[in-house]
Design a protein around this motif. Structure first.
Motif, short mmCIF file in Angstrom:
data_model
loop_
_atom_site.label_atom_id
_atom_site.label_comp_id
_atom_site.label_asym_id
_atom_site.label_seq_id
_atom_site.Cartn_x
_atom_site.Cartn_y
_atom_site.Cartn_z
N CYS A 92 -2.99 20.82 -2.17
CA CYS A 92 -2.64 19.52 -1.59
C CYS A 92 -2.00 19.75 -0.24
CB CYS A 92 -1.79 18.69 -2.54
SG CYS A 92 -0.01 18.93 -2.39
N CYS B 216 -0.48 27.61 -1.46
CA CYS B 216 -1.26 26.80 -2.39
C CYS B 216 -2.20 25.91 -1.57
CB CYS B 216 -0.34 25.94 -3.24
SG CYS B 216 -1.24 24.81 -4.32
N ASN C 254 2.80 14.31 -3.46
CA ASN C 254 3.47 15.39 -2.74
C ASN C 254 3.39 15.24 -1.23
OD1 ASN C 254 4.61 17.10 -4.80
ND2 ASN C 254 2.52 17.54 -5.43
N GLY D 168 -0.17 23.40 -8.65
CA GLY D 168 -0.02 24.76 -8.13
C GLY D 168 0.09 25.77 -9.26
N VAL E 73 1.39 22.39 1.17
CA VAL E 73 1.29 23.80 1.59
C VAL E 73 2.39 24.70 1.01
CG1 VAL E 73 0.08 23.13 3.70
CG2 VAL E 73 2.48 23.63 3.87
N CYS E 74 2.69 24.55 -0.27
CA CYS E 74 3.75 25.37 -0.87
C CYS E 74 3.37 26.85 -0.92
CB CYS E 74 4.02 24.92 -2.30
SG CYS E 74 4.55 23.23 -2.44
N CYS F 296 4.43 22.47 -8.13
CA CYS F 296 4.12 21.33 -9.01
C CYS F 296 3.10 21.79 -10.05
CB CYS F 296 3.60 20.15 -8.18
SG CYS F 296 1.84 20.25 -7.83
S1 SF4 Z 1 2.83 20.34 -4.26
FE1 SF4 Z 1 1.71 21.40 -5.88
S2 SF4 Z 1 -0.48 21.22 -5.34
FE2 SF4 Z 1 0.72 20.70 -3.54
S3 SF4 Z 1 0.85 22.59 -2.38
FE3 SF4 Z 1 2.71 22.46 -3.67
S4 SF4 Z 1 2.21 23.54 -5.56
FE4 SF4 Z 1 0.28 23.13 -4.49
#
Ligand code: SF4
Length: 738
Positions: A11, A8, A171, A46, A14-15, A43
């Motif tokens: 933000c 992702c 995050n 994402g 980096v998920c 989140c």
């Molecule tokens: S916390 Fe949310 S926006 Fe941030 S990288 Fe993870 S999924 Fe994406």
């Protein structure tokens, strides 16, 4: 239906994500359970990645402005217009602004530097001076490099003291930690403690073992009081070679807890208790983030954060504050870090990390004289919304002779451009987090190759081709389809072409020449023919991985092919390792505890000890569903309750006899705001989120949820002098009834 996995990019966490695609259409986004770092966390942002990627308001073709009309043009025509516009303006009269998303994009990381150099200017601005420059400057002065930033070893620490950070909404920032909330809960579950210091009882503060209210912008007083106690009670225990310990002891002598109490509002017994707890914990880390950076003593505060990590023996040891070992880390020359190598023309503000403060960008455009900025390049940035005194900057942008923006939206900033160059969909772009993995709480690497082809622009009806459209269409406006323009360039190619144009090679020059030169310099004696990759950006990534600490050209086995093909969910490279003194690049080769510039600025802090406090000060606010100004066009992220409200303590509402709205005034401007009374905020403090106030944009959802822009109130004249960072926290304001 196909299933693909990628990082992702929205933000700093980096998920890993798992995307379900129907052709090129994203039908579902979930967390990637096989990602060793994020382990399935996701989140709401994402989960909305597909909607952002397929937002019908994203620009699908380059735009050229003619008066107040926009015309969609072909890519060759757009680049020719850029060449014409930039050619007439010399290097010193050019400027660039790099927005926050450039730090999340592979193209921004790889081509941002070459573009800056090609422009031939020292007028370099970025979101860093509206966000995090104090951390870079403090780390540069203490450890020798502005990217040598210590992060809390979240997964092993026993005690975490967190100031001005709200990771349940953000995050995490300058601390890359997917599922930050889960990591905090795990800390508590293993018997650890975390304490939040913040002027608001945020969701993070509610989760914490203890929340300490503090007056905005005064964290340096509290931290100096804690340092004072450590010396006074003989609790200092340092396991590292350091320089300047005696100077630190001398300067914090003037900040005993009973004295700083009046300045920061934290009772003396709390400061003393925090000092003792930090010293007694088996391992502990102090972490300060945006609330402490975007304040008048931002750099002194960030310095004190790491001074405490050092004094308690927690710097660079498991469970303390540690340094990541990113897979693309290159060698760092031992060269003392310096700021102020040049200064801004109008206000004489000093350079930091090769940049000038965004707080003075408007001055540099508006003020006549030799070297006035006449041309501006913006990349994924919206400073007309995010800079302090944004209204002044928006007005200044109208005075430019030429402006080109690389952006997916027609927004508050790009509406002033002469040419807008929109990058293709995120899914058509490779992704590697060059910057953010420097701040990871666990060593990790992941490459996400492009999932879909960079498409040809759709062919519209003949009459729509080249049609002019209004600069500011309202909600529901139908826009014509784009003209046929041939293959759409990748984001990397857009930036590389801009660099070629800025260097004088012209709009038709082949950007591959730029990559060839960079790769040649990068690989040294190695054979560039060994590099893998479908494009030049991938080859550059491969070179950096091979040369990095785990790389095939450096005694390891990591290559792009291995990372991409054998580890599609990401590669766990283990817990953080102790890295000092190896990575120190200071002149002494030790941790510099008392950089002269900082010690000098402590005098300014001391002078504030007895100063009277304004009746009200303003602070910012983050929300999990938002990311600055650029996610407000995604319906599911902005729908529901109005979030653009002024939080205020009910006692203040009663005392002033306020109703549902209030007029809020500062030295810079005034706004009428919707009030949200809540006891989660200290009396005398009010909070308004940033990124709102959408005005004149071609974003239908955002226009329908416009809100007000907090940066009408923030004052560009007040900065943290050591870093040039803008001040968004602790802004004096007055509230009146409307
Ligand atoms: S916390 Fe949310 S926006 Fe941030 S990288 Fe993870 S999924 Fe994406």
């Amino acid at each position: 239906m196909t299933t693909v996995h990628r990082t992702c990019p929205l933000c700093e966490a980096v998920c890993g994500l798992t995307l379900t695609l129907d052709g090129t259409h994203v039908t579902k986004v979930t967390g990637d359970r096989d990602d060793p770092f994020s382990k399935g966390y996701i989140c709401p942002k994402g989960a909305s990645l597909g909607r952002l990627d397929e937002d019908p308001d994203r620009l699908s073709a380059p735009l050229v402005r003619e008066g107040d009309q926009w015309r969609e043009v072909s890519w060759p025509e757009a680049f020719a217009a850029v060449e014409k516009g930039l050619k007439a303006i010399s290097g010193p009269e050019r400027a660039i602004y790099l927005g926050n998303p450039s730090a999340h994009s592979m193209a921004g990381a790889l081509y941002g530097g070459p573009l800056v150099r090609a422009l031939g200017t020292r007028n370099v601005f970025s979101a860093s001076t509206a966000d995090q420059m104090p951390k870079h400057v403090a780390s540069g002065l203490m450890f020798g490099h502005p990217m040598t930033i210590a992060v809390p070893d979240l997964d092993r620490t026993d005690f975490l003291l967190m100031l001005g950070a709200n990771p349940l909404e953000s995050n995490g920032s300058l601390c890359t930690a997917p599922d930050f909330p889960g990591r905090l809960k795990a800390l508590q579950k293993r018997g650890g403690t975390f304490i939040v210091v913040d002027p608001r009882r945020t969701r993070t503060a509610e989760l914490a073992d203890e929340h300490v209210f503090i007056r905005p912008g005064t964290d340096a007083f509290l931290l100096a009081g804690i340092a004072h106690t450590l010396f006074a009670e003989d609790l200092v225990s340092i396991g590292l070679p350091v320089e300047g310990l005696a100077e630190v002891e001398a300067v914090v002598k003037d900040f005993p807890p009973h004295v700083v109490e009046a300045a920061c509002g934290v009772p003396a017994e709390v400061s003393v208790r925090l000092a003792r707890a930090l010293a007694a914990a088996p391992s502990a880390a102090v972490y300060g983030r945006i609330g402490t950076c975007t304040a008048e003593f931002g750099t002194v505060t960030q310095w004190l954060v790491d001074v405490l990590n050092v004094l308690t023996g927690n710097l660079d040891r498991p469970g303390g504050a540690m340094f990541a070992t990113p897979a693309t880390e290159g060698p760092r020359r031992r060269k003392p870090y310096r700021t102020g190598r040049w200064a801004s023309r109008v206000r004489g503000l000093k350079e930091t990390n090769g940049e000038l403060p965004v707080a003075t960008l408007a001055d540099e455009i508006e003020t006549p004289g030799e070297g006035r900025i006449r041309a501006l390049v913006t990349v994924a940035g919206n400073p007309a919304s995010s800079a302090p005194n944004a209204a002044k900057l928006a007005k200044a942008l109208e005075r430019l002779d030429f402006m080109v923006s690389v952006d997916i939206y027609l927004n508050e900033t790009t509406r002033h451009a002469n040419v807008i160059l929109p990058p293709p969909r995120l899914l058509a772009t490779g992704h590697y987090d060059f910057a953010l993995l420097n701040f990871a709480v666990r060593n990790y690497a992941r490459y996400s190759p492009p999932i879909i082809d960079t498409p040809d622009i759709e062919t519209p009806s003949a009459e729509a081709s080249g049609a002019a459209v209004s600069a500011t269409e309202g909600p529901g406006t139908e826009r014509p389809a784009s003209p046929t323009t041939g293959n759409r360039p990748s984001e990397s190619e857009i930036l590389a072409r801009l660099a070629m144009i800025a260097s004088g090679y012209g709009a038709d020059a082949d950007p591959a020449a730029l990559d060839e030169m960079i790769i040649g310099q990068l690989v040294g004696d190695h054979d560039p023919a060994e590099l893998d990759g479908d494009d030049e950006a991938e080859k550059r990534l491969d070179a950096m991985l091979r040369l990095g600490p785990y790389g095939k050209w450096n005694g390891g086995d990591l290559t792009l092919r291995k990372l991409r093909d054998e580890h599609p969910h990401g590669l766990d490279l283990g817990p953080l390792q102790s890295r000092l003194p190896e990575i120190l690049t200071t002149a002494s080769g030790k941790v510099e505890l008392a950089p002269p510039e900082i010690i000098e600025d402590v005098e300014r802090l001391r002078a504030r000890l007895d100063e009277a406090h304004p009746e009200f000060v303003l602070i910012g606010r983050r929300h999990l569903r938002s990311n600055n100004s650029w996610l407000h066009n995604i319906g599911p992220l902005v729908g529901g309750t109005n979030r653009c409200t002024l939080q205020i303590n009910p006692a203040d509402v009663d005392r002033l006899g306020l109703g549902e709205h209030a007029l809020i005034q500062s030295a810079a401007g005034e706004l009428t705001v919707v009030l949200e009374p809540t006891d989660k905020i200290m009396p005398g403090v009010v909070s308004l989120p940033h990124g709102w106030g959408h005005d004149g944009v071609r974003q239908r959802v955002a226009s329908g949820n416009a809100g007000v822009n907090v940066n009408v109130l923030t004052d560009e004249k007040i900065i943290d002098p050591l870093s040039g960072n803008a001040v968004f926290n602790g802004v004096p304001v007055i509230l009146c009834r409307v």
